[in-house]
Design a protein around this motif. Structure first.
Motif, PDB file in Angstrom:
ATOM      1  N   TRP A 192       0.589  -1.228   0.151  1.00 20.25           N
ATOM      2  CA  TRP A 192      -0.005   0.125  -0.110  1.00 20.25           C
ATOM      3  C   TRP A 192       0.878   1.116  -0.018  1.00 20.25           C
ATOM      4  CZ3 TRP A 192      -3.926   1.882  -1.851  1.00 20.25           C
ATOM      5  CH2 TRP A 192      -4.395   3.291  -1.345  1.00 20.25           C
ATOM      6  N   GLY A 193       1.828   1.174   0.724  1.00 22.36           N
ATOM      7  CA  GLY A 193       3.129   2.319   0.660  1.00 22.36           C
ATOM      8  C   GLY A 193       3.488   2.700  -0.554  1.00 22.36           C
ATOM      9  N   ALA A 194       3.653   1.683  -1.611  1.00 27.36           N
ATOM     10  CA  ALA A 194       3.949   1.788  -2.956  1.00 27.36           C
ATOM     11  C   ALA A 194       3.186   2.276  -3.840  1.00 27.36           C
ATOM     12  CB  ALA A 194       4.367   0.536  -3.262  1.00 27.36           C
ATOM     13  N   VAL A 195       1.806   2.069  -3.433  1.00 28.19           N
ATOM     14  CA  VAL A 195       0.636   2.566  -4.194  1.00 28.19           C
ATOM     15  C   VAL A 195       0.509   4.053  -4.070  1.00 28.19           C
ATOM     16  CG1 VAL A 195      -1.836   2.522  -4.619  1.00 28.19           C
ATOM     17  CG2 VAL A 195      -0.553   0.361  -4.338  1.00 28.19           C
ATOM     18  N   GLU A 196       0.619   4.346  -2.722  1.00 29.92           N
ATOM     19  CA  GLU A 196       0.442   5.742  -2.186  1.00 29.92           C
ATOM     20  C   GLU A 196       1.636   6.632  -2.909  1.00 29.92           C
ATOM     21  OE1 GLU A 196      -1.851   6.874   1.327  1.00 29.92           O
ATOM     22  OE2 GLU A 196      -2.284   6.583  -0.771  1.00 29.92           O
ATOM     23  N   SER A 197       2.794   5.918  -3.337  1.00 27.70           N
ATOM     24  CA  SER A 197       3.824   6.456  -3.694  1.00 27.70           C
ATOM     25  C   SER A 197       3.748   6.644  -5.380  1.00 27.70           C
ATOM     26  CB  SER A 197       5.353   5.723  -3.309  1.00 27.70           C
ATOM     27  OG  SER A 197       5.446   6.091  -1.938  1.00 27.70           O
ATOM     28  N   ASN A 198       2.741   6.319  -5.695  1.00 33.50           N
ATOM     29  CA  ASN A 198       2.352   6.235  -7.269  1.00 33.50           C
ATOM     30  C   ASN A 198       3.058   5.272  -8.033  1.00 33.50           C
ATOM     31  OD1 ASN A 198       0.122   7.751  -8.067  1.00 33.50           O
ATOM     32  ND2 ASN A 198       1.371   9.437  -8.430  1.00 33.50           N
ATOM     33  N   VAL A 199       3.479   4.264  -7.451  1.00 33.31           N
ATOM     34  CA  VAL A 199       3.963   2.990  -8.260  1.00 33.31           C
ATOM     35  C   VAL A 199       3.012   2.507  -8.863  1.00 33.31           C
ATOM     36  CG1 VAL A 199       5.300   0.858  -8.230  1.00 33.31           C
ATOM     37  CG2 VAL A 199       5.820   2.610  -6.660  1.00 33.31           C
ATOM     38  N   GLY A 200       3.383   1.842 -10.129  1.00 33.39           N
ATOM     39  CA  GLY A 200       1.918   1.176 -10.702  1.00 33.39           C
ATOM     40  C   GLY A 200       1.405   0.004 -10.132  1.00 33.39           C
ATOM     41  N   ILE A 201       0.177   0.014  -9.847  1.00 34.18           N
ATOM     42  CA  ILE A 201      -0.517  -1.150  -9.480  1.00 34.18           C
ATOM     43  C   ILE A 201      -0.564  -2.298  -9.650  1.00 34.18           C
ATOM     44  CG2 ILE A 201      -2.975  -1.615  -8.695  1.00 34.18           C
ATOM     45  CD1 ILE A 201      -3.964   1.325  -8.304  1.00 34.18           C
ATOM     46  N   PRO A 202      -0.325  -2.600 -11.023  1.00 36.56           N
ATOM     47  CA  PRO A 202      -0.143  -3.957 -11.707  1.00 36.56           C
ATOM     48  C   PRO A 202       1.341  -4.284 -10.932  1.00 36.56           C
ATOM     49  CG  PRO A 202      -1.238  -2.611 -13.241  1.00 36.56           C
ATOM     50  CD  PRO A 202      -0.867  -1.834 -12.232  1.00 36.56           C
ATOM     51  N   LEU A 203       2.068  -3.553 -10.899  1.00 30.58           N
ATOM     52  CA  LEU A 203       3.363  -3.687 -10.569  1.00 30.58           C
ATOM     53  C   LEU A 203       3.587  -4.105  -9.102  1.00 30.58           C
ATOM     54  CD1 LEU A 203       6.571  -4.326 -11.077  1.00 30.58           C
ATOM     55  CD2 LEU A 203       6.879  -1.997 -10.863  1.00 30.58           C
ATOM     56  N   VAL A 204       2.804  -3.589  -8.122  1.00 35.46           N
ATOM     57  CA  VAL A 204       2.746  -3.591  -6.787  1.00 35.46           C
ATOM     58  C   VAL A 204       2.052  -4.786  -6.418  1.00 35.46           C
ATOM     59  CG1 VAL A 204       1.954  -2.664  -4.812  1.00 35.46           C
ATOM     60  CG2 VAL A 204       2.932  -1.073  -6.335  1.00 35.46           C
ATOM     61  N   LEU A 205       0.956  -5.074  -7.111  1.00 35.81           N
ATOM     62  CA  LEU A 205       0.269  -6.498  -7.135  1.00 35.81           C
ATOM     63  C   LEU A 205       1.042  -7.701  -7.114  1.00 35.81           C
ATOM     64  CD1 LEU A 205      -3.502  -5.397  -7.527  1.00 35.81           C
ATOM     65  CD2 LEU A 205      -2.065  -5.151  -5.269  1.00 35.81           C
ATOM     66  N   THR A 206       1.663  -7.379  -8.397  1.00 36.64           N
ATOM     67  CA  THR A 206       2.572  -8.772  -8.795  1.00 36.64           C
ATOM     68  C   THR A 206       3.627  -8.975  -7.625  1.00 36.64           C
ATOM     69  OG1 THR A 206       2.144  -8.317 -11.263  1.00 36.64           O
ATOM     70  CG2 THR A 206       4.014  -9.602 -10.657  1.00 36.64           C
ATOM     71  N   ALA A 207       4.187  -7.833  -7.209  1.00 32.01           N
ATOM     72  CA  ALA A 207       5.407  -8.104  -6.273  1.00 32.01           C
ATOM     73  C   ALA A 207       4.695  -8.649  -4.944  1.00 32.01           C
ATOM     74  CB  ALA A 207       6.043  -6.895  -6.084  1.00 32.01           C
ATOM     75  N   LEU A 208       3.533  -8.202  -4.647  1.00 30.44           N
ATOM     76  CA  LEU A 208       2.875  -8.666  -3.396  1.00 30.44           C
ATOM     77  C   LEU A 208       2.493 -10.228  -3.407  1.00 30.44           C
ATOM     78  CD1 LEU A 208       1.464  -8.106  -0.532  1.00 30.44           C
ATOM     79  CD2 LEU A 208      -0.710  -7.534  -1.976  1.00 30.44           C
ATOM     80  N   GLY A 209       2.068 -10.678  -4.606  1.00 32.67           N
ATOM     81  CA  GLY A 209       1.909 -11.909  -4.771  1.00 32.67           C
ATOM     82  C   GLY A 209       3.039 -12.782  -4.822  1.00 32.67           C
ATOM     83  N   ALA A 210       4.127 -12.368  -5.191  1.00 28.83           N
ATOM     84  CA  ALA A 210       5.605 -13.133  -5.105  1.00 28.83           C
ATOM     85  C   ALA A 210       5.991 -13.221  -3.639  1.00 28.83           C
ATOM     86  CB  ALA A 210       6.492 -12.623  -5.855  1.00 28.83           C
ATOM     87  N   GLU A 211       5.840 -12.150  -2.911  1.00 30.52           N
ATOM     88  CA  GLU A 211       6.219 -12.070  -1.738  1.00 30.52           C
ATOM     89  C   GLU A 211       5.356 -13.066  -0.841  1.00 30.52           C
ATOM     90  OE1 GLU A 211       7.349  -8.134   0.448  1.00 30.52           O
ATOM     91  OE2 GLU A 211       7.252  -7.116  -1.339  1.00 30.52           O
ATOM     92  N   ILE A 212       4.080 -12.801  -1.054  1.00 24.68           N
ATOM     93  CA  ILE A 212       3.186 -13.801  -0.024  1.00 24.68           C
ATOM     94  C   ILE A 212       3.547 -15.362  -0.372  1.00 24.68           C
ATOM     95  CG2 ILE A 212       0.749 -14.600   0.037  1.00 24.68           C
ATOM     96  CD1 ILE A 212      -0.206 -11.948  -0.625  1.00 24.68           C
ATOM     97  N   MET A 213       3.612 -15.644  -1.573  1.00 17.70           N
ATOM     98  CA  MET A 213       4.161 -17.077  -1.923  1.00 17.70           C
ATOM     99  C   MET A 213       5.614 -17.296  -1.177  1.00 17.70           C
ATOM    100  SD  MET A 213       1.461 -18.011  -3.287  1.00 17.70           S
ATOM    101  CE  MET A 213       2.378 -19.920  -3.272  1.00 17.70           C
TER     102      MET A 213
END
Length: 327
Positions: free
Chosen positions: A302-323
């Motif tokens: 969410w901090g990355a989204v707030e900093s205007n990082v692209g949402i698809p990129l953020v969510l892709t990275a989040l999925g990898a971290e969760i796994m």
């Protein structure tokens, strides 16, 4: 007045301020979305401006109280949000400053500015308002509602009286929703998801999109439970690119992570998330340490989204971290 559920201590404090003539010109009201921030702001405004108050309480039936309730009172101003991020700009602050020195129209002699849902307000906007908040005209009042007072600069906080809202009990939420005429089954489903947060319970019943986001959050939890990387990626992708959708899903997922950590230590503990059942399943597969790491990676996303990082990129990275966390 229409019955207000919960926030009894805050209501008593605001009433006491009005009754004793100790009204604050600048307030910050913080709390979870749906917990009554705007309701408390309106109540205080009504207490300031009511034509027939009783022991500091607004009557709720005079034309002033009714107009405030309907958001049509000419001297209760909701400053406009602008820009891509929907925030309060420096230009808006300057408009408020200019308008604040124009005397009110109403006989109560008050003019109230309600800055609703403040989040990531630019420091320049806050600094522009600082002098006005510090030395307001005697008739001018300023109310800021937000998730946390930490949204503001220390200089703003120091010049405001700060209060927090809190959710009701689940029983109070059920009573309030029943009073509004909602179906019993819908009420139980809503309270199961959002507990004593009446605003979010009401939204769950009336907003198809919110129900879809709740279902999506549960589906993400299922993907984590099953360690299904493909399904997790697909569910995260389906969150979309709208910031509010992403915020809500990540917030609900974060609460599930909290519940997972708590339930892994005490299976009888209370839950705050949208599905106790999913949190219980997760608690059987994740340790409290893994749950804490899950919270950290959601917060980082969410901090990355707030900093205007692209949402698809953020969510892709989040999925990898969760796994990585669930192994």
């Amino acid at each position: 007045m229409k019955k207000i559920y919960g926030n009894r201590q805050l209501l008593d404090t605001l009433t006491g301020m009005a009754e004793g003539g100790r009204t604050a010109h600048s307030l910050i009201i913080s709390g979870e979305k749906g917990s009554g921030r705007k309701l408390m702001a309106k109540y205080y405004t009504q207490a300031l401006m009511c034509e027939s108050p009783f022991e500091g309480m607004p009557c709720g039936v005079c034309s002033t109280c009714k107009n405030i309730e309907k958001d049509i009172h000419p001297d209760v101003i909701y400053p406009e949000k602008t820009g891509k991020l929907g925030n309060y700009s420096v230009a808006t602050a300057r408009d408020v400053i200019a308008d604040a020195y124009i005397k009110p129209n109403n006989s109560s002699g008050c003019k109230v500015y309600i800055f609703a849902d403040c989040h990531n307000v630019d420091a320049r906007t806050q600094n522009a308002l600082l002098k006005l908040i510090e030395e307001p005209p005697e008739y001018a009042y300023f109310i800021f509602t937000c998730g946390s007072k930490s949204e503001f600069l220390a200089t703003i906080i120091s010049r405001c009286v700060c209060f927090s809202t809190s959710p009701c009990t689940e029983e109070e939420a059920e009573e309030a929703l029943a009073e509004e005429g909602f179906d019993g089954a819908d009420i139980r489903a809503a309270v199961d998801c959002f507990h004593g947060n009446i605003g979010m319970c009401r939204a769950y019943i009336t907003d198809d999109e919110l129900r879809k986001r709740v279902d999506l959050t549960k589906a993400i939890a299922d993907s984590i439970i099953n360690k299904d990387e493909y399904a997790l990626s697909a569910e995260l992708f389906s969150v979309g690119k709208e910031r509010e959708d992403v915020r809500q899903v990540l917030s609900m997922l974060d609460k599930l992570a909290r519940d997972t950590a708590v339930l892994s230590k005490d299976s009888n503990a209370g839950a705050i998330g949208c599905s106790r059942a999913k949190a219980q399943e997760l608690s059987q597969r994740l340790t409290a340490y893994q749950s804490a790491k899950l919270h950290s990676c959601i917060e980082k996303a969410w901090g990355a989204v707030e900093s205007n990082v692209g949402i698809p990129l953020v969510l892709t990275a989040l999925g990898a971290e969760i796994m990585d966390i669930v192994g």
